[in-house]
Enzyme design. Structure first.
Site, PDB file in Angstrom:
ATOM      1  N   ASP A  34      -4.693 -39.022 -11.106  1.00  0.00           N
ATOM      2  CA  ASP A  34      -4.398 -37.749 -10.468  1.00  0.00           C
ATOM      3  C   ASP A  34      -4.463 -36.589 -11.462  1.00  0.00           C
ATOM      4  O   ASP A  34      -3.520 -36.376 -12.237  1.00  0.00           O
ATOM      5  CB  ASP A  34      -2.985 -37.865  -9.857  1.00  0.00           C
ATOM      6  CG  ASP A  34      -2.543 -36.588  -9.180  1.00  0.00           C
ATOM      7  OD1 ASP A  34      -1.360 -36.511  -8.787  1.00  0.00           O
ATOM      8  OD2 ASP A  34      -3.364 -35.662  -9.059  1.00  0.00           O
ATOM      9  N   SER A 198     -14.001 -19.877  -9.869  1.00  0.00           N
ATOM     10  CA  SER A 198     -15.362 -19.882  -9.328  1.00  0.00           C
ATOM     11  C   SER A 198     -15.671 -18.460  -8.862  1.00  0.00           C
ATOM     12  O   SER A 198     -14.875 -17.872  -8.125  1.00  0.00           O
ATOM     13  CB  SER A 198     -15.460 -20.853  -8.138  1.00  0.00           C
ATOM     14  OG  SER A 198     -16.681 -20.659  -7.451  1.00  0.00           O
TER      15      SER A 198
HETATM   16  C1  1VS Z   1      -0.852 -32.573  -1.297  1.00  0.00           C
HETATM   17  C2  1VS Z   1      -0.932 -32.946  -2.702  1.00  0.00           C
HETATM   18  N1  1VS Z   1      -1.145 -31.786  -3.565  1.00  0.00           N
HETATM   19  C3  1VS Z   1      -0.101 -31.010  -3.931  1.00  0.00           C
HETATM   20  O1  1VS Z   1       1.017 -31.166  -3.498  1.00  0.00           O
HETATM   21  C4  1VS Z   1      -0.374 -29.962  -4.930  1.00  0.00           C
HETATM   22  C5  1VS Z   1       0.027 -28.603  -4.829  1.00  0.00           C
HETATM   23  C6  1VS Z   1       0.663 -28.005  -3.671  1.00  0.00           C
HETATM   24  C7  1VS Z   1       1.777 -27.185  -3.848  1.00  0.00           C
HETATM   25  C8  1VS Z   1       2.357 -26.585  -2.724  1.00  0.00           C
HETATM   26  C9  1VS Z   1       1.839 -26.824  -1.460  1.00  0.00           C
HETATM   27  C10 1VS Z   1       0.724 -27.650  -1.290  1.00  0.00           C
HETATM   28  C11 1VS Z   1       0.137 -28.258  -2.394  1.00  0.00           C
HETATM   29  C12 1VS Z   1      -0.299 -27.859  -5.936  1.00  0.00           C
HETATM   30  S1  1VS Z   1      -1.063 -28.850  -7.078  1.00  0.00           S
HETATM   31  C13 1VS Z   1      -1.020 -30.234  -6.109  1.00  0.00           C
HETATM   32  N2  1VS Z   1      -1.584 -31.424  -6.512  1.00  0.00           N
HETATM   33  C14 1VS Z   1      -0.836 -32.534  -6.661  1.00  0.00           C
HETATM   34  O2  1VS Z   1       0.340 -32.607  -6.477  1.00  0.00           O
HETATM   35  C15 1VS Z   1      -1.618 -33.744  -7.055  1.00  0.00           C
HETATM   36  N3  1VS Z   1      -0.826 -34.945  -6.860  1.00  0.00           N
HETATM   37  C16 1VS Z   1      -0.686 -35.358  -5.435  1.00  0.00           C
HETATM   38  C17 1VS Z   1       0.040 -36.682  -5.386  1.00  0.00           C
HETATM   39  C18 1VS Z   1       0.317 -37.022  -3.972  1.00  0.00           C
HETATM   40  C19 1VS Z   1       1.233 -36.430  -3.150  1.00  0.00           C
HETATM   41  N4  1VS Z   1       1.244 -37.047  -1.918  1.00  0.00           N
HETATM   42  C20 1VS Z   1       0.287 -38.007  -1.942  1.00  0.00           C
HETATM   43  C21 1VS Z   1      -0.128 -38.884  -0.930  1.00  0.00           C
HETATM   44  C22 1VS Z   1      -1.138 -39.782  -1.236  1.00  0.00           C
HETATM   45  C23 1VS Z   1      -1.724 -39.801  -2.495  1.00  0.00           C
HETATM   46  C24 1VS Z   1      -1.319 -38.913  -3.502  1.00  0.00           C
HETATM   47  C25 1VS Z   1      -0.312 -38.029  -3.206  1.00  0.00           C
END
Ligand code: 1VS
Length: 329
Positions: A34, A198
């Protein structure tokens, strides 16, 4: 040293899992690599049985190389509301032939229902910058941080594919898996992410639109989350597409033809996301209505170039030089 691991797509390419060996004797866990977070956490024997549903669990008492990091704890919450927490062991972690002997392995003591329900996913291996690692009182280094000094080249690459196995490589750039040149962009790691800008986009055969999109390259997020103006412009080109609050995004008839989405990387390189990738998945078992792979980035503060975008490119993550490389494939 180099290492390589297959990235196997789960249903609808919602996430990609890679076999990782942890501890002694090596226990193989299928982890979600990730680039949008920086904790390496795993399902563990310290979880209540009710929170385990088919996952392989790490039991530090069974690993002769595990050493408890006394007093260390961690707790993480993701934007989708999912979360996990626990304590920390230092143990050996390997991806293919690449072994890091003293890696912080965050053992889960609690995980939220979303993770319990995700039966094939044994945890996450964070590859963002360690400034956002959640271990207290002393944050821990990522697998990539720890591997850098022994890697042939201090980079890792992501080659995710649409409904097919791809690969994460560490320490080398495999020139056989991409076409043309790699275009490098500067990374702003101040928020702990692989953040880049971008300069613009095009929709299908339409004209190029200069609009700065500041976003992160995030293998842990499924979809491509973009500024509202871009998303509105995109779905204007899809007959019958509409924003459906109850579904939480844009939906359309599964039979709709979706235009490609092209985003610029630097001033003369482009990544083309095929329309097919943007017909993400049916919203129900009837398969008549489908959910868009491009959605709004409202409330996040930046865009997220998740798997829908990343699987259209070969991506080089270069920490020491703070740059991201993009190539077609
Ligand atoms: C929906 C997942 N992504 C995020 O929440 C996210 C945000 C984010 C912050 C606020 C609102 C929405 C998204 C910023 S960076 C970012 N990226 C991450 O957090 C990357 N890691 C996600 C891990 C993860 C969260 N729920 C899952 C369900 C399946 C597989 C992986 C996951």
């Amino acid at each position: 040293v180099t290492g390589s691991g297959v990235a196997s797509p789960q249903q609808y390419d919602v996430e990609y899992l890679t076999p990782i060996s942890v501890g002694t004797p090596p226990l193989v866990l299928n982890l979600n690599l990730d680039t949008g977070s920086s904790d390496l956490w795993v399902f563990s024997s310290e979880l209540p049985p009710s929170e385990i549903n088919g996952q392989t669990v790490y039991d530090p008492t069974k690993s002769t190389s595990a050493k408890k990091l006394e007093g260390a704890t961690w707790e993480i919450e993701y934007g989708d509301g999912s979360s996990s927490e626990g304590d920390v062991y230092i143990d050996s972690v390997a991806i293919g032939d690449l072994t890091v002997t003293a890696q912080a392995v965050q053992a889960a003591k609690n995980v939220s229902a979303e993770f319990t329900a995700d039966t094939n996913d044994d945890g996450l291996l964070g590859l963002a910058f360690n400034t956002i690692n959640t271990v207290q009182p002393t944050r821990q280094k990522t697998f990539y941080d720890n591997a850098q000094s022994i890697l042939d080249a201090p980079v890792f690459t992501a080659d995710l594919k649409d409904d097919a196995p791809g690969r994460y490589n560490f320490g080398y750039i495999d020139s056989s898996v991409y076409t043309g040149n790699i275009s490098y962009l500067p990374v702003d790691s101040s928020q702990g992410f692989w953040m880049f800008t971008s300069p613009g986009y095009a929709i299908g055969k339409g004209g190029y639109k200069i609009t700065e999109m500041k976003g992160i390259a995030d293998t842990g997020t499924t979809l491509l989350l973009l500024p509202t103006s871009v998303v509105v412009a995109y779905y204007k080109q899809v007959d019958g597409a509409r924003y459906e609050g109850t579904q939480g995004g844009y939906i359309f008839a599964c039979s709709a033809t979706l235009p490609d989405f092209v985003f610029a990387v630097g001033n003369n390189a482009r990544v083309t996301v095929p329309g097919k990738y943007i017909n993400y998945a049916p919203t129900d078992s009837s398969g008549t209505t489908c959910f868009g792979g491009i959605q709004k980035d409202i409330g996040i503060g930046f865009s997220i170039f998740g798997d829908v975008a990343l699987k259209a490119a070969f991506v080089v993550f270069d920490g020491p030089n703070q740059q991201l490389g993009w190539a077609a494939k």
